[in-house]
Design an enzyme around this catalytic site. Structure first.
Site, PDB file in Angstrom:
ATOM      1  N   ARG A  76     -28.329  52.171  67.522  1.00 20.44           N
ATOM      2  CA  ARG A  76     -28.194  50.988  66.678  1.00 20.44           C
ATOM      3  C   ARG A  76     -27.605  51.397  65.329  1.00 20.44           C
ATOM      4  O   ARG A  76     -27.337  52.563  65.077  1.00 20.44           O
ATOM      5  CB  ARG A  76     -29.554  50.322  66.464  1.00 20.44           C
ATOM      6  CG  ARG A  76     -30.577  51.240  65.823  1.00 20.44           C
ATOM      7  CD  ARG A  76     -31.933  50.592  65.720  1.00 20.44           C
ATOM      8  NE  ARG A  76     -32.900  51.472  65.055  1.00 20.44           N
ATOM      9  CZ  ARG A  76     -34.164  51.150  64.815  1.00 20.44           C
ATOM     10  NH1 ARG A  76     -34.632  49.974  65.208  1.00 20.44           N
ATOM     11  NH2 ARG A  76     -34.964  51.998  64.194  1.00 20.44           N
ATOM     12  N   GLY A  77     -27.408  50.414  64.471  1.00 28.06           N
ATOM     13  CA  GLY A  77     -27.015  50.671  63.096  1.00 28.06           C
ATOM     14  C   GLY A  77     -25.706  51.415  62.938  1.00 28.06           C
ATOM     15  O   GLY A  77     -24.717  51.154  63.624  1.00 28.06           O
TER      16      GLY A  77
ATOM     17  N   ASP B 134     -29.552  59.287  71.627  1.00 25.97           N
ATOM     18  CA  ASP B 134     -30.597  58.797  70.738  1.00 25.97           C
ATOM     19  C   ASP B 134     -31.936  59.063  71.394  1.00 25.97           C
ATOM     20  O   ASP B 134     -32.020  59.189  72.621  1.00 25.97           O
ATOM     21  CB  ASP B 134     -30.424  57.291  70.482  1.00 25.97           C
ATOM     22  CG  ASP B 134     -31.097  56.826  69.191  1.00 25.97           C
ATOM     23  OD1 ASP B 134     -32.351  56.921  69.104  1.00 25.97           O
ATOM     24  OD2 ASP B 134     -30.400  56.358  68.283  1.00 25.97           O
TER      25      ASP B 134
ATOM     26  N   VAL C 233     -32.517  65.380  69.118  1.00 27.81           N
ATOM     27  CA  VAL C 233     -31.721  66.477  68.590  1.00 27.81           C
ATOM     28  C   VAL C 233     -32.606  67.570  67.990  1.00 27.81           C
ATOM     29  O   VAL C 233     -32.101  68.647  67.641  1.00 27.81           O
ATOM     30  CB  VAL C 233     -30.720  65.976  67.526  1.00 27.81           C
ATOM     31  CG1 VAL C 233     -29.675  65.081  68.164  1.00 27.81           C
ATOM     32  CG2 VAL C 233     -31.433  65.270  66.378  1.00 27.81           C
TER      33      VAL C 233
ATOM     34  N   ASN D  80     -25.213  61.992  63.096  1.00 23.95           N
ATOM     35  CA  ASN D  80     -25.736  60.829  62.396  1.00 23.95           C
ATOM     36  C   ASN D  80     -27.254  60.647  62.479  1.00 23.95           C
ATOM     37  O   ASN D  80     -27.843  59.991  61.616  1.00 23.95           O
ATOM     38  CB  ASN D  80     -25.044  59.574  62.962  1.00 23.95           C
ATOM     39  CG  ASN D  80     -25.673  58.290  62.468  1.00 23.95           C
ATOM     40  OD1 ASN D  80     -25.513  57.913  61.310  1.00 23.95           O
ATOM     41  ND2 ASN D  80     -26.403  57.615  63.349  1.00 23.95           N
TER      42      ASN D  80
ATOM     43  N   TYR E 144     -36.315  62.307  51.736  1.00 21.35           N
ATOM     44  CA  TYR E 144     -35.026  61.923  52.320  1.00 21.35           C
ATOM     45  C   TYR E 144     -33.882  62.539  51.525  1.00 21.35           C
ATOM     46  O   TYR E 144     -32.922  63.088  52.090  1.00 21.35           O
ATOM     47  CB  TYR E 144     -34.914  60.403  52.343  1.00 21.35           C
ATOM     48  CG  TYR E 144     -33.629  59.872  52.920  1.00 21.35           C
ATOM     49  CD1 TYR E 144     -33.398  59.890  54.289  1.00 21.35           C
ATOM     50  CD2 TYR E 144     -32.640  59.337  52.098  1.00 21.35           C
ATOM     51  CE1 TYR E 144     -32.217  59.397  54.825  1.00 21.35           C
ATOM     52  CE2 TYR E 144     -31.465  58.839  52.614  1.00 21.35           C
ATOM     53  CZ  TYR E 144     -31.252  58.869  53.980  1.00 21.35           C
ATOM     54  OH  TYR E 144     -30.083  58.371  54.499  1.00 21.35           O
TER      55      TYR E 144
ATOM     56  N   LYS F  41     -31.002  65.163  52.928  1.00 21.00           N
ATOM     57  CA  LYS F  41     -29.575  64.860  52.901  1.00 21.00           C
ATOM     58  C   LYS F  41     -28.809  65.813  51.985  1.00 21.00           C
ATOM     59  O   LYS F  41     -27.611  66.058  52.182  1.00 21.00           O
ATOM     60  CB  LYS F  41     -29.355  63.404  52.485  1.00 21.00           C
ATOM     61  CG  LYS F  41     -29.800  62.405  53.546  1.00 21.00           C
ATOM     62  CD  LYS F  41     -29.122  62.666  54.890  1.00 21.00           C
ATOM     63  CE  LYS F  41     -29.467  61.646  55.942  1.00 21.00           C
ATOM     64  NZ  LYS F  41     -28.765  61.879  57.229  1.00 21.00           N
TER      65      LYS F  41
ATOM     66  N   PRO G 284     -22.514  56.981  53.671  1.00 20.10           N
ATOM     67  CA  PRO G 284     -22.256  55.555  53.855  1.00 20.10           C
ATOM     68  C   PRO G 284     -23.274  54.722  53.081  1.00 20.10           C
ATOM     69  O   PRO G 284     -24.431  55.123  52.924  1.00 20.10           O
ATOM     70  CB  PRO G 284     -22.433  55.373  55.367  1.00 20.10           C
ATOM     71  CG  PRO G 284     -23.475  56.396  55.725  1.00 20.10           C
ATOM     72  CD  PRO G 284     -23.275  57.562  54.786  1.00 20.10           C
TER      73      PRO G 284
END
Length: 294
Positions: free
Chosen positions: A16-17, A37, A67, A93, A157, A161, A187
């Site tokens: 999704r997303g 996923d 993953v 992602n 988070y 990142k 993004p």
């Protein structure tokens, strides 16, 4: 002819997303697309992408798994090679999001986030990178975030990142003479991941839909981006810019020996105006404000 004609692209976190949007764009541009996923709904998503976006003769397939398991990452790449012959690109992602002041965070939630966002990205990159090195070609796009600049309420988070950005620079150097390009993008989109959060949902409430981010991802894994590697792009659907790499800031003060008092004198003197504003909102630390007023 699409911009990814006959290429094979793996997209993680694709149920999704943003992941789904990247997969849709890659399929529309002529690629074979492999969606993966931890959510079983990724199989349904793959069916929808195949029906609505895939070009004639191109396939869209799905694999359910995490993953965070290096064995799964290896088997995914092996299955992709067996089915399509090679892996041309990876959009790294998959990720989790977590809000809270750093002193209030649940250690178990932090560990899970770091495992997915950092180790998961590393494990997937390792598996794909080994495949690409054999061919001497490929493109990897890591999905980072502007939160890595420093952002309130999302320290775990942000840290994860930031790690993704750092690994991007290092991977690009490792692969510089191997024909493999590695870039990152941040993004800004309104997704299900942030829609139910207390803080971020307000920040991105007027952000574009995930599909607006997909053209940049498609470009960065395409041959049109040949020669571009080790770069971090931030994109909000309107503004596009390259993020500066971390580095040493002038002036560099050199002494044969340092004591507490000398350090205090230099930092309060020559380096006082070099202190950095804080985070994406450029908050001013008190000492910098004092130095600027003098």
């Amino acid at each position: 002819m699409g911009h990814l004609e006959e290429k094979t692209v793996i997209v993680t976190g694709a149920a999704r997303g943003l992941g789904r949007a990247y997969a849709e764009s890659a399929a529309a541009e002529g690629a074979h697309v492999v969606l993966t996923d931890v959510l079983e709904r990724v199989e349904e998503t793959a069916d929808e992408v195949r029906r609505s976006h895939a070009q004639p003769g191109r396939e869209v397939s799905a694999h359910v798994g995490t993953v965070t398991d290096p064995g799964f990452c290896d088997s995914l790449v092996e299955a992709t090679e067996q089915r399509y012959g090679r892996v041309d690109a990876l959009i790294n992602n998959a990720g989790l999001y977590l809000e809270g002041r750093f002193w209030d965070l649940d250690p178990a939630q932090v560990e899970r986030l770091v495992t997915v966002n950092v180790l998961g990205a590393m494990f997937m990159g390792r598996a794909v990178g080994a495949s690409m090195v054999k061919r001497g070609a490929g493109a990897i796009l890591n999905i980072s975030s502007g939160a890595s600049f420093g952002y309130p309420m999302v320290s775990a988070y942000s840290a994860s990142k930031g790690a993704v950005a750092s690994m991007t620079y290092s991977w690009a150097l490792d692969a510089l003479d191997r024909g493999i390009r590695v870039n990152a993008m941040s993004p800004v989109a309104n997704t299900a991941m942030t829609a139910t959060t207390e803080f971020q949902s307000k920040v991105v409430s007027d952000a574009p839909e995930p599909s607006a981010m997909a053209p940049l991802a498609t470009y960065l894994i395409s041959d049109a981006a040949a020669g571009i590697t080790g770069q971090f792009f931030r994109f909000n659907g309107r503004d596009l810019h390259v993020v500066a790499h971390p580095g040493v800031k002038e002036p560099v003060v050199t002494r044969d020996s340092w004591t507490f008092d000398v350090l205090a004198e230099v930092i309060d003197g020559r380096l006082s105006r070099s202190l950095e504003r804080i985070g994406v909102w450029q908050a001013v630390p008190p000492r910098l404000a004092e130095a600027t007023e003098v």
